[in-house]
Design a protein around this motif. Structure first.
Motif, mmCIF file in Angstrom:
data_model
loop_
_atom_site.group_PDB
_atom_site.id
_atom_site.type_symbol
_atom_site.label_atom_id
_atom_site.label_comp_id
_atom_site.label_asym_id
_atom_site.label_seq_id
_atom_site.Cartn_x
_atom_site.Cartn_y
_atom_site.Cartn_z
ATOM 1 N N SER A 129 84.894 50.239 56.873
ATOM 2 C CA SER A 129 85.413 48.966 57.370
ATOM 3 C C SER A 129 84.663 48.384 58.493
ATOM 4 N N ASP A 149 89.957 49.408 47.859
ATOM 5 C CA ASP A 149 91.031 48.672 48.496
ATOM 6 C C ASP A 149 91.207 47.199 48.326
ATOM 7 N N GLN A 170 95.395 50.488 47.553
ATOM 8 C CA GLN A 170 95.838 50.165 48.776
ATOM 9 C C GLN A 170 96.271 51.368 49.592
ATOM 10 N N GLU A 200 92.492 46.920 56.040
ATOM 11 C CA GLU A 200 93.146 47.368 54.834
ATOM 12 C C GLU A 200 94.869 47.003 55.084
#
Ligand code: 13P
Ligand code: SF4
Length: 302
Positions: A129, A149, A170, A200
């Motif tokens: 991320s 994702d 997800q 996310e």
């Protein structure tokens, strides 16, 4: 056994075993307190790749412990709770990647670090991320398959203003437990608060956030931030750390969003892991070698 006794036992076992304890920001408070290093998935991967101790006890989920083993294969890597997986990582299998590879033969396959070692082995580069948008931006002319994702992919699309081939995966914590309604209500109630969300989460929530960042990115922004109040859209363990490290600031979690896999690890399981040397992570060389290429490529670009 009481917390204090377990903590003392862990400290003594740790030095006897020459072990280092790494813990993710979503771990229980008592695990965060005994960790030698606490961080996001990128920081912990970097620390694991460089550590000198003989043993790494990884308080997190399986893909993190696997990445540590892949990056530093001569170390013994223990995952105290063998059932601590990541349901998002389970959204991508090797068979599916191979099918996508046939469908998109020219694409660059970008794997979120939240994937199994076997899936990483079939991808070109990893991201977390903290660096996904930056790393994807370095390949302006490539068709990109991003897995697994779909929310993080949509966020990257919106920043980079280009389409990616998204995967239907997800994280239940960010996708189901947070909601636009809950966040909007908190924003109305605390109009001076800065709003931070993990990528996310779905786009409608990201669109009304002031900052979208990974767990350590949010922590840094809080410690540098001038605001007194913060609305936080991620797993509750991070909010706990923020409150502990910033006692003069006020935090409003969007929801009691708990990742139950992250919370499996307890002081008892860490003590048992160190005492009994369990559960050791092994990655077959046929996966470890190509997966390391994808992880190293990420680390070089981070
Ligand atoms: P970070 O890399 O931001 O810590 O995220 C890991 C994760 O599993 C988020 O759900
Ligand atoms: Fe996986 Fe979501 Fe838990 Fe992170 S919070 S470890 S992505 S299930």
């Amino acid at each position: 056994m009481k917390h204090n006794n377990l903590t003392a036992e862990i400290a003594s076992l740790k030095s006897r075993r020459d072990a280092v304890i790494l813990a993710h920001n979503y771990q229980r408070r008592e695990i965060q307190e005994i960790a030698d290093h606490l961080g996001d998935s990128l920081e912990l991967a970097i620390i694991a790749s460089r550590c000198d101790q003989k043993m790494i006890v990884f308080c997190g989920v399986r893909f993190m412990a696997e990445s540590a083993k892949i990056l530093n294969p001569s170390k013994t890597v223990l995952l105290p709770e063998p059932e601590a997986g990541c349901p998002l990582a389970d959204c991508a299998t090797v068979d599916q990647v191979l099918r996508y590879r046939q469908e998109y033969p020219r694409a660059l396959f970008v794997a979120y670090i939240n994937t199994s070692a076997a899936v990483k082995a079939h991808c070109d580069i990893c991201v977390t991320s903290a660096n996904a948008v930056r790393i994807i931006s370095r390949f302006p002319d490539r068709e990109i398959v991003y897995l697994p994702d779909k929310n993080l992919a949509a966020y990257a699309e919106s920043i980079l203003n280009r389409p990616l081939i998204k995967w239907p995966g997800q994280c239940y914590v960010h996708d189901h437990l947070l909601s636009l309604e809950k966040m909007s209500r908190l924003k109305e109630k605390h109009p001076g608060a800065m709003v931070m969300t993990h990528p996310e989460a779905p786009m409608d929530i990201l669109n009304i956030s002031d900052l979208v960042a990974g767990t350590s990115g949010m922590l840094k922004a809080v410690s540098l931030g001038k605001n007194r109040e913060y609305i936080i859209g991620t797993e509750i363990g991070l909010v706990d750390r923020m409150q502990r490290e910033n006692p003069d600031k006020i935090f409003h979690p969007v929801a009691e969003a708990v990742c139950s896999q992250m919370k499996l690890t307890t002081l008892q399981s860490v003590a048992d892991a160190l005492r009994e040397g369990k559960t050791e992570i092994h990655v077959p060389e046929s996966d470890a070698v190509p997966a390391k290429r994808a992880l190293d490529r990420m680390l070089e670009m981070s």
